[in-house]
Design an enzyme around this catalytic site. Structure first.
Site, short mmCIF file in Angstrom:
data_model
loop_
_atom_site.label_atom_id
_atom_site.label_comp_id
_atom_site.label_asym_id
_atom_site.label_seq_id
_atom_site.Cartn_x
_atom_site.Cartn_y
_atom_site.Cartn_z
N HIS A 39 -1.11 34.57 51.55
CA HIS A 39 -2.18 35.41 52.09
C HIS A 39 -2.31 35.10 53.58
CE1 HIS A 39 -3.44 35.40 47.69
NE2 HIS A 39 -3.02 36.60 47.98
N HIS A 75 2.51 32.22 42.81
CA HIS A 75 1.37 32.42 41.90
C HIS A 75 1.82 32.75 40.48
CE1 HIS A 75 0.22 33.81 45.99
NE2 HIS A 75 -0.78 32.96 45.77
N HIS A 125 -7.68 37.58 39.86
CA HIS A 125 -6.81 36.84 40.78
C HIS A 125 -5.40 36.85 40.21
CE1 HIS A 125 -4.88 33.48 42.84
NE2 HIS A 125 -5.75 33.69 43.81
N GLU A 127 -2.95 34.75 40.09
CA GLU A 127 -2.52 33.61 39.27
C GLU A 127 -3.17 33.69 37.88
OE1 GLU A 127 -3.03 29.53 40.92
OE2 GLU A 127 -3.87 29.10 38.95
N CYS A 191 -4.65 21.77 40.48
CA CYS A 191 -3.45 21.13 41.03
C CYS A 191 -3.82 20.01 42.02
CB CYS A 191 -2.52 22.16 41.65
SG CYS A 191 -2.84 22.54 43.35
N ASN A 221 -8.69 30.68 48.89
CA ASN A 221 -9.01 29.26 49.07
C ASN A 221 -9.56 29.00 50.47
OD1 ASN A 221 -6.76 27.85 50.77
ND2 ASN A 221 -5.69 29.30 49.46
N SER A 263 -2.31 28.85 52.83
CA SER A 263 -1.31 29.80 53.32
C SER A 263 -1.06 29.63 54.81
CB SER A 263 -1.78 31.22 53.08
OG SER A 263 -2.27 31.38 51.80
#
Ligand code: SF4
Length: 302
Positions: A39, A75, A125, A127, A191, A221, A263
């Site tokens: 992104h 993703h 989203h 993911e 993660c 994020n 990103s």
């Protein structure tokens, strides 16, 4: 003005590896990137300039690209979608992050053992869609208010990789409270790179008077980082590049933090830090230390 860089920030290993793989492709014009690789508008423009085709995240539902090769982003996608592409004769180049793959495996295992999967994350989203796309039954829960009594014997709770642990804990507590008769199995799928970035952010907030957050306008994020700064009552300045900086933000401040979404290119972080140094009252710059993987902060004086 002192510039404090969060020690863990910027591009995560999953996105970094995907980008490296993409940049090694010899014939970009034969490849469609299935969604947004990152992104980050600068990177997306560069990939377009190299000749890659792209189907945006909003358009990829049911889409079949015209190129022979289709690149799956970090993703991930559902196995159902992957099969659909393969049946259509497409060669899949898979850059799904191993940590996202782990979420798919956990979801499938829980589902096969009879748990209703409750995924903590943002509905829609990319993911999340990839994970729940292979499940016949599931619930996606973005906040505690969305939790309900599921009337199930067994619940299996997993998380989108980038959810804040604190937020996940609040939702999990509510799942347990509203489902007292259910066995609740939890698989922690947040993660590690995300966790490190969040811990680094918390340390940073103890040291600074404002924070510059670097990342794409549409980066989820990055927006979370901005919200986190604001929730601590500090000004957050979201910039995509050094060109967005406004020197007036820093007037009268002694210490300003810098962090970046997953990103964001290293180059962009360095450019922003460099321009902030120029904007500060001091003409001496000791330099920002290199980026480290430890979840605490380092200080660079300018
Ligand atoms: S945020 Fe974590 S899970 Fe997602 S791509 Fe990056 S390293 Fe992988």
């Amino acid at each position: 003005m002192r510039i404090v860089r969060a020690c863990a920030m910027g591009m995560c290993p999953g996105v970094r590896n995907a980008l490296k793989r993409v940049l090694s492709i010899e014939h970009p014009e034969q490849v469609t990137i299935f969604g947004d690789l990152v992104h980050n508008e600068v990177v997306l423009a560069e990939l377009e300039r190299r000749g890659f085709r792209r189907i945006s995240e909003a358009e990829r539902e049911g889409a079949v690209p015209t190129t022979r090769d289709v690149l799956i982003t970090a993703h991930g996608i559902s196995d159902r979608d992957r099969r659909r592409l393969e049946v259509a004769g497409k060669r899949v180049i898979d850059t799904t992050c191993p940590l996202v793959r782990r979420i798919h495996v956990a979801a499938r295992a829980l589902s096969e053992r009879g748990h209703l999967v409750v995924m903590i994350g943002r509905p829609g989203h990319v993911e999340v869609n990839g994970v729940v796309g292979d499940l016949d039954r599931c619930e996606v829960v973005p906040d505690p208010g969305a939790v309900r009594n599921y009337r199930e014997e067994r619940l299996g709770v997993i998380c989108q990789s980038t959810v804040r642990p604190e937020h996940a804990r609040r939702i999990l507590a509510r799942v347990r409270r509203l489902n007292p008769g259910s066995e609740v199995r939890v698989v922690d799928t947040i993660c590690r790179p995300t966790r490190l970035r969040q811990q680094a952010m918390e340390s940073l907030l103890d040291l600074v008077q404002a924070v510059v957050v670097i990342g794409g306008r549409h980066s989820n994020n990055t927006r979370q980082l901005v919200h986190r700064v604001e929730a601590r009552g500090l000004p957050a300045y979201h910039v995509q590049s050094a060109a967005d900086l406004d020197p007036s933000w820093f007037r009268g401040l002694e210490t300003v933090g810098v962090t970046a979404g997953t990103s964001t290119l290293d180059r962009t972080i360095d450019e922003v830090c460099s321009d902030m140094s120029l904007a500060s009252s001091s003409s001496v710059r000791a330099g920002c230390p290199g980026r480290q993987s430890r979840p605490w902060s380092s200080v660079a004086a300018t």
